[in-house]
Design an enzyme around this catalytic site. Sequence first.
Site, PDB file in Angstrom:
ATOM      1  N   SER A  95      30.570 -34.821 -31.926  1.00 60.78           N
ATOM      2  CA  SER A  95      29.793 -33.748 -31.308  1.00 60.78           C
ATOM      3  C   SER A  95      28.483 -34.270 -30.723  1.00 60.78           C
ATOM      4  O   SER A  95      28.476 -35.088 -29.826  1.00 60.78           O
ATOM      5  CB  SER A  95      29.560 -32.629 -32.335  1.00 60.78           C
ATOM      6  OG  SER A  95      29.089 -31.468 -31.736  1.00 60.78           O
ATOM      7  N   ASP A 233      26.761 -30.650 -25.098  1.00 65.33           N
ATOM      8  CA  ASP A 233      26.673 -31.824 -25.963  1.00 65.33           C
ATOM      9  C   ASP A 233      27.884 -32.714 -25.723  1.00 65.33           C
ATOM     10  O   ASP A 233      28.669 -32.495 -24.801  1.00 65.33           O
ATOM     11  CB  ASP A 233      26.543 -31.417 -27.431  1.00 65.33           C
ATOM     12  CG  ASP A 233      27.789 -30.743 -27.970  1.00 65.33           C
ATOM     13  OD1 ASP A 233      28.582 -30.229 -27.159  1.00 65.33           O
ATOM     14  OD2 ASP A 233      27.980 -30.721 -29.200  1.00 65.33           O
ATOM     15  N   ASP A 237      31.072 -28.414 -26.872  1.00 71.57           N
ATOM     16  CA  ASP A 237      31.326 -27.158 -27.587  1.00 71.57           C
ATOM     17  C   ASP A 237      30.035 -26.403 -27.864  1.00 71.57           C
ATOM     18  O   ASP A 237      30.035 -25.425 -28.611  1.00 71.57           O
ATOM     19  CB  ASP A 237      32.109 -27.391 -28.880  1.00 71.57           C
ATOM     20  CG  ASP A 237      31.327 -28.150 -29.934  1.00 71.57           C
ATOM     21  OD1 ASP A 237      30.233 -28.662 -29.624  1.00 71.57           O
ATOM     22  OD2 ASP A 237      31.824 -28.250 -31.072  1.00 71.57           O
TER      23      ASP A 237
END
Length: 306
Positions: A95, A233, A237
């Site tokens: 992430s 990012d 998401d």
Amino acid sequence: MTLRFGTDGVRGRVGDELTPELVLALGRAAARVLGGDRFLVGRDPRRSGPLLEGALTAGLAAEGATVERLGVLPTPAVAALAAAEGVPGAVISASHNAWVDNGVKLFGAGGRKLDDAAEARLEAELDRPAAPRSGEAIGAVVDRADAAAGYVDRLVGTLDGRRLDGLSVVLDCANGAASAVGPTALRRLGADVDVIAADPDGRNINDGCGSTAPGALAERVLAVGADAGLAVDGDADRVVAVDAQGRVVDGDHLMAVCALDLAERGLLAERTVVVTVMTNLGFRLAMAEHDVRVVETPVGDRYVLE
């Protein structure tokens, strides 16, 4: 092996906290626990992605699953495909973390994040000896070339025929998974798109760019006189927006914009918005003014979904 799920899958520094051996074992456990004969696997462009993709797909295929590799693709794209096709999926990504980290996010059949019970079963299954398979019992690993184009079609379709013609947008892709599909989707909708941080090299993901560092986005919006800016990012998401004055528009503001738009068009189910405990009082007051109900959950998108 030791494996513990956080609020968004398994994550850690590659090579010590997150090893190929652990990811391979997780793949085998996921095939046994989640079931199904097909799995979708996507990743972000960090350097360790192909390594861990190979380990995960090997584990899944060793248990008889056919693995469709989607390549570099945002986490929501993998979830959307899993939902549309009713099969489990996985994303290899850390992430918004630095490139030295990576992780595995798993989706059950239908694209939903795993609940606590499913994660507990995976943790318990990790060290259980698996019966060996051979011949026809071994799964296949295939590449799927249409995944990105299909996701762009889905994004364009979310506007229900509306367009972005005449809107100038700066898009910060965090040198991550949205570097190709993000600009493509906005341009197909008619926006004039200025793209930054869309040249991933495996190490520059989230490095001074993206939703955790929107300063460069704000500067660019002001420099080119854009109407707005968006920063995602590494696995796309999450998003942060910037207005024409270079001011950050955070998640609470974005939820309010989307909720009121849906409510005005009669599309907000039960006139309800679900938020986490981190959402501020201003959002709740704004929703009350428009007769929109707010339901609160613990932090974690799976709790919001539930």
